[in-house]
Write an enzyme that holds these catalytic residues in place. Sequence first.
Site, short mmCIF file in Angstrom:
data_model
loop_
_atom_site.label_atom_id
_atom_site.label_comp_id
_atom_site.label_asym_id
_atom_site.label_seq_id
_atom_site.Cartn_x
_atom_site.Cartn_y
_atom_site.Cartn_z
N HIS A 166 -10.03 15.22 7.42
CA HIS A 166 -9.79 14.50 6.16
C HIS A 166 -9.57 13.01 6.42
CE1 HIS A 166 -7.00 13.69 2.52
NE2 HIS A 166 -8.25 13.47 2.21
N GLU A 201 -6.70 13.39 9.10
CA GLU A 201 -5.94 14.65 9.21
C GLU A 201 -6.89 15.75 9.66
OE1 GLU A 201 -2.49 14.26 5.76
OE2 GLU A 201 -4.49 14.85 5.14
N SER A 219 -9.78 17.11 0.57
CA SER A 219 -8.33 16.94 0.61
C SER A 219 -7.64 18.09 -0.10
CB SER A 219 -7.94 15.63 -0.08
OG SER A 219 -8.40 15.64 -1.41
N ASN A 255 -1.34 13.42 1.28
CA ASN A 255 -1.37 13.55 -0.18
C ASN A 255 -0.07 14.14 -0.73
OD1 ASN A 255 -3.82 12.37 -0.31
ND2 ASN A 255 -4.96 14.19 -0.94
N1 CAA Z 1 -14.33 -0.81 1.94
C1 CAA Z 1 -14.37 -1.30 3.20
N2 CAA Z 1 -13.50 -2.24 3.64
C2 CAA Z 1 -12.56 -2.67 2.77
C3 CAA Z 1 -12.45 -2.18 1.46
C4 CAA Z 1 -13.40 -1.20 1.05
N3 CAA Z 1 -13.39 -0.65 -0.16
N4 CAA Z 1 -11.41 -2.78 0.85
C5 CAA Z 1 -10.87 -3.61 1.74
N5 CAA Z 1 -11.55 -3.56 2.90
C6 CAA Z 1 -11.28 -4.30 4.12
C7 CAA Z 1 -11.53 -5.78 3.95
O1 CAA Z 1 -12.87 -6.11 4.27
C8 CAA Z 1 -10.55 -6.38 4.93
O2 CAA Z 1 -11.06 -6.35 6.25
P1 CAA Z 1 -10.58 -7.46 7.33
O3 CAA Z 1 -9.14 -7.73 7.15
O4 CAA Z 1 -10.90 -6.86 8.64
O5 CAA Z 1 -11.40 -8.66 7.01
C9 CAA Z 1 -9.37 -5.40 4.92
O6 CAA Z 1 -9.89 -4.17 4.40
C10 CAA Z 1 -8.26 -5.91 4.06
O7 CAA Z 1 -8.78 -6.12 2.74
P2 CAA Z 1 -8.26 -7.22 1.73
O8 CAA Z 1 -7.77 -8.41 2.51
O9 CAA Z 1 -9.32 -7.45 0.71
O10 CAA Z 1 -7.09 -6.52 0.94
P3 CAA Z 1 -5.79 -5.80 1.47
O11 CAA Z 1 -5.19 -6.52 2.62
O12 CAA Z 1 -4.98 -5.54 0.26
O13 CAA Z 1 -6.31 -4.39 2.02
C11 CAA Z 1 -6.60 -2.11 1.65
C12 CAA Z 1 -7.03 -3.51 1.22
C13 CAA Z 1 -7.09 -1.83 3.07
C14 CAA Z 1 -7.28 -1.15 0.69
C15 CAA Z 1 -5.03 -2.01 1.60
O14 CAA Z 1 -4.59 -2.47 0.37
C16 CAA Z 1 -4.52 -0.63 1.82
O15 CAA Z 1 -4.37 -0.18 2.94
N6 CAA Z 1 -4.22 0.07 0.70
C17 CAA Z 1 -3.75 1.47 0.76
C18 CAA Z 1 -4.93 2.38 0.86
C19 CAA Z 1 -4.53 3.81 0.93
O16 CAA Z 1 -3.38 4.19 0.84
N7 CAA Z 1 -5.54 4.68 1.08
C20 CAA Z 1 -5.33 6.12 1.08
C21 CAA Z 1 -5.66 6.64 -0.24
S1 CAA Z 1 -5.39 8.38 -0.34
C22 CAA Z 1 -6.82 9.07 0.14
O17 CAA Z 1 -7.80 8.46 0.40
C23 CAA Z 1 -6.77 10.55 0.31
C24 CAA Z 1 -7.24 11.39 -0.77
O18 CAA Z 1 -7.48 12.56 -0.52
C25 CAA Z 1 -7.35 10.92 -2.14
#
Ligand code: CAA
Length: 286
Positions: A141, A153, A120, A192
């Site tokens: 990404h 991305e 990233s 990001n």
């Molecule tokens: N690994 C795999 N699957 C996961 C998981 C993980 N760590 N965490 C959650 N899930 C799955 C769950 O199994 C669930 O699947 P189903 O609905 O199909 O059964 C689904 O995601 C939803 O999970 P939860 O119900 O437990 O919780 P939630 O509804 O709050 O979702 C989340 C969790 C998907 C993480 C959601 O909160 C979310 O989208 N958060 C934002 C994440 C985000 O912004 N990510 C980008 C980060 S920046 C980045 O990555 C870039 C970088 O360069 C740093």
Amino acid sequence: MDIRTILIIGAGTMGRQIAMSCALGGYTTILQDISGSALDAARTDLESWADGRVAKGKLQAEFADAALARLSQSTELDASAAQADLVIEAAVERLDIKRSIFAELGKNAPAHAILATNSSTLASSHLAEASGRASQVCNMHFFNPALVMKCVEIVRNEQTSDETIQAVTAVARALGKEPVLVNREIPGFIANRMMGAMQREALNLASAEVASITDIDTTARTALGHPMGPFELMDLVGLDVIDFIAQATYAETGQALDQPHPLITQKVTEGKLGRKSGEGFYEYRR
Ligand code: CAA
């Protein structure tokens, strides 16, 4: 271009989930890491993820088993590279290490193979020369958790060919992702940059004691419809990663705005790295 075998380098949080996405997408997938124990931990984690999906009725057992059967692991970079049509490198965010990996890939991967980095912060132009095949290099990404988040991305550097972009875009679609194209290299790409602006504001509000971190997170979820608040998200990504992204961005832009926020630096110094260490802005039960 016919991509059948994908090599993922690095069995950390991102690499292992990218590998499983590729295996679920029907590709023969090799997960490579220099550490055998990291590979074993990744395998255990992915098997337990697959069991959970099957138990929840979200994945058929035969489909999960077939994906896990397509996913092999190796500690040998050169031998794995020789089999790959596409490499997605998700190793540690260090330019010297990535450069030496890309040099090895350039020597050992078949001439047609595309070499992508999940970085990233490090634009692929820094790796293109080392690879000896600049037109076949780009960023691909993914987002955390990579098995869930749809966006990929795809970032071209000045030398990336249209064929390379088309091929990695097609792979991302085959994984069920939503690829977006970033036309030129810019620190933070799209996501990001936007996430950083939101986090900066949240950190400033908390530092000025305008509101608690819980209330800031609640506002992001309930007023803006974000799935997580900024502090919850930083804990998910890892505060060391957030700190590293800020350092890398600042090194490139020189803008004071991009410097690591003191609150993040303090947490990292205390070893509070977020979910992975059991505590960040919040505490997590192990
Ligand atoms: N690994 C795999 N699957 C996961 C998981 C993980 N760590 N965490 C959650 N899930 C799955 C769950 O199994 C669930 O699947 P189903 O609905 O199909 O059964 C689904 O995601 C939803 O999970 P939860 O119900 O437990 O919780 P939630 O509804 O709050 O979702 C989340 C969790 C998907 C993480 C959601 O909160 C979310 O989208 N958060 C934002 C994440 C985000 O912004 N990510 C980008 C980060 S920046 C980045 O990555 C870039 C970088 O360069 C740093």
